[in-house]
Design an enzyme around this catalytic site. Structure first.
Site, short mmCIF file in Angstrom:
data_model
loop_
_atom_site.label_atom_id
_atom_site.label_comp_id
_atom_site.label_asym_id
_atom_site.label_seq_id
_atom_site.Cartn_x
_atom_site.Cartn_y
_atom_site.Cartn_z
N ASP A 231 18.30 54.01 15.77
CA ASP A 231 18.24 55.40 15.33
C ASP A 231 17.71 56.30 16.44
OD1 ASP A 231 18.25 57.30 12.97
OD2 ASP A 231 16.15 57.48 13.55
N GLU A 291 22.85 55.29 17.92
CA GLU A 291 23.10 56.65 17.45
C GLU A 291 22.99 57.56 18.66
OE1 GLU A 291 21.75 60.22 14.49
OE2 GLU A 291 20.25 58.89 15.33
C1 NOJ Z 1 19.20 59.88 12.40
C2 NOJ Z 1 19.45 59.39 11.01
O1 NOJ Z 1 20.81 59.03 10.90
C3 NOJ Z 1 19.07 60.52 10.09
O2 NOJ Z 1 19.47 60.27 8.77
C4 NOJ Z 1 17.58 60.71 10.20
O3 NOJ Z 1 17.19 61.83 9.42
C5 NOJ Z 1 17.14 60.94 11.65
N1 NOJ Z 1 17.80 60.07 12.58
C6 NOJ Z 1 15.66 60.72 11.80
O4 NOJ Z 1 15.35 59.37 11.73
#
Ligand code: NOJ
Length: 506
Positions: A231, A291
């Site tokens: 993430d 991500e």
């Molecule tokens: C990316 C995640 O996909 C999202 O849902 C989240 O709010 C943020 N990162 C913070 O962790």
């Protein structure tokens, strides 16, 4: 949105010529091209709150997921990525982790996890967990200790600074609104949070943090997981001198001045951390999915690392920014990612963005367009990551009233920014009252489209979106050109038809 009939675009793939792999990664190859398991796999993202509720409390859980493994197997899924299911106060619905090595009671227990992992393994389905590397919950024991004094053991595990004058240390804003700094009265210093104040950023410059996080991944690999979706990797590091970010004209949907995230995003040090995580992953033949919100292919290439020693699968979100059914725009983006230095990863929907069904649908031919999009991203050279419900044509259903919003950012930004509830509604299993998701009222309402778009009915209809996905995934699994072949665009000047060849040997 440009209205575009689905028949304007035709996807063609033919089987010709030979192709040699670009991946240089270690691990057991699964074919003559030296490809790894994750290059052939179809991944499927599950938002556990919304997938299947086994104990009828209105929130999905691990046993619910286990009960749907046969469905996933039949669909043609090889790996499931479960978004965070660890103990969490749920401020950001699990992306605020208070214990990395356990399961939130809302979702079950570690025994349930083991049972799920065992049942998945029997079906050759791998499990990918979501590793929230940038921050913890403010209720994590590390942060609870960190905030007690300026000299405590975990103080330097987070980013603490004195304010400047009467205000925070600098002008950095949180992506969820307001300053990215919060003054903590206990020690009269500010801590840094790129996301909500309840999500303090870890200090990855501290080797103890790095080691602890590496150990978390080891702990789960030993428990049988096959990798992690990492993430928010872009924001792992911040400029140690805390230089102000340059301001840009205008305001965000949350009302903050826009700024270029020059000093708190995509710092080069991120790559040291990723190389470290990759080293551990390689010990276990694990995969790291990132991500990664890159702005061009050069940035995406950085995430593969030199000689592919960082993320095997950095997600190409640029693909999701092609917002209309424009052959030229898709052609350009596909060619760009096809020329990247690592294996392409295609995503069209996830729990943070409007579902592809609405993004590309024209209101009249949405189901055909949903099939078209499947035909596109499941036949490109690379690894697709599906999002639950995409295979039945689930649409984004945002809340209509502020008081119904669950995602905090939707309350902060209402009505301009309605938050992400719309893409997280319960899976539509059948046409019964709660869409077959739960016997209790679900945590988010089941959209009315559950009556027309649901698994049970679509399984019976040979022309459904679901059966299109099933057939296509079956073809993909058995067709060497789709698995290993090269991508060659054809008729590149055609403005209505996107065509390409997938070419493998003869
Ligand atoms: C990316 C995640 O996909 C999202 O849902 C989240 O709010 C943020 N990162 C913070 O962790």
């Amino acid at each position: 949105m440009i209205r575009c009939k689905s028949s304007w675009i035709l996807l063609s793939f033919f089987l010709l010529w030979s192709f040699s792999s670009v991946a240089q990664t270690p691990g057991k190859p699964v074919d003559a091209e030296g490809h790894q398991w994750w290059q052939h796999a179809v991944f499927y993202e599950i938002y556990p709150r919304s997938f299947a509720d086994s104990n009828n409390d209105g929130v999905g859980d691990l046993n619910g997921i286990a009960s749907k493994l046969d469905y996933l197997k039949d669909l043609g899924v090889d790996a499931i990525w479960i978004t965070p299911c660890f103990p969490s106060p749920q401020v950001d619905f699990g992306y605020d982790v208070s214990d990395y090595e356990n399961i939130d009671p809302m979702y079950g227990t570690l025994d349930d996890f083991d049972a799920l992992a065992g049942a998945a393994k029997k079906r050759n389905i791998r499990i990918i967990l979501d590793f929230v590397v940038n921050h913890t919950s403010d209720q994590h024991k590390w942060f609870i200790d960190s905030r007690t004094s300026r000299t405590t053991e975990h103080r330097d595990w987070y980013i603490w600074r004195d304010g400047k004058g009467q205000g925070p240390p600098n002008n950095w804003t949180s992506t969820f609104g307001g300053s990215a700094w919060k003054l903590d009265p206990a020690t009269s210093q500010y801590y840094y949070h790129y996301f909500y104040p309840e999500q303090p950023d870890l200090n990855w410059r501290n080797p103890a943090v790095e080691n602890a996080m590496f150990d978390v991944t080891r702990w789960w690999y030993k428990r049988g997981v096959s990798g992690f979706r990492l993430d928010a990797v872009d924001t792992l590091f911040e400029d140690p001198n805390l230089k102000d970010n340059p301001e840009l004209p205008g305001k965000t949907a949350l009302g903050d001045p826009k700024q270029e995230r020059k000093f708190n995003s995509k710092l080069p040090e991120v790559h040291d951390a990723l190389r470290g995580l990759r080293k551990v992953a390689d010990e276990y033949n694990g995969v790291l999915i990132g991500e990664t919100w890159t702005s061009d292919i050069a940035e995406l290439n950085l995430y593969y690392g030199k000689g592919n020693n960082e993320l095997q699968l950095p997600m190409d979100f640029l693909f999701t920014t092609v917002n209309k059914l424009s052959p030229a725009d898709f052609r350009k983006q596909i060619a760009a990612v096809d020329s990247a230095s690592g294996w392409p990863t295609f995503v069209i929907s996830n729990h943070d963005i409007v579902r592809a069904y609405d993004r590309y649908g024209d209101g009249q031919n949405n189901d055909q367009i949903a099939k078209l999009m499947a035909g596109l991203y499941l036949t490109l050279r690379g690894t697709p990551i599906m999002y639950y419900g995409e295979e039945i044509g689930m649409k984004t259903t945002p809340p209509l009233r502020k008081e119904d919003v669950k995602d905090p950012v939707g309350r902060i930004g209402w009505p301009k920014e309605k938050g992400r509830d719309g893409e997280r509604t319960p899976m539509q299993w059948d046409s019964s009252d709660n869409g077959g998701f739960s016997k209790a009222a679900p945590w988010l309402p089941v959209p009315a489209t559950a009556k027309t778009h649901n698994v049970a009915d679509e399984l019976k209809d040979p022309d459904s979106i679901l059966n299109f996905y099933r057939k296509l995934l079956k073809l993909r699994r058995t067709n060497r050109a789709l698995l290993d072949g090269s991508y060659s665009p054809i008729n590149e000047n055609d403005q209505y038809v996107l065509s390409y060849l997938r070419v493998y040997k003869d």
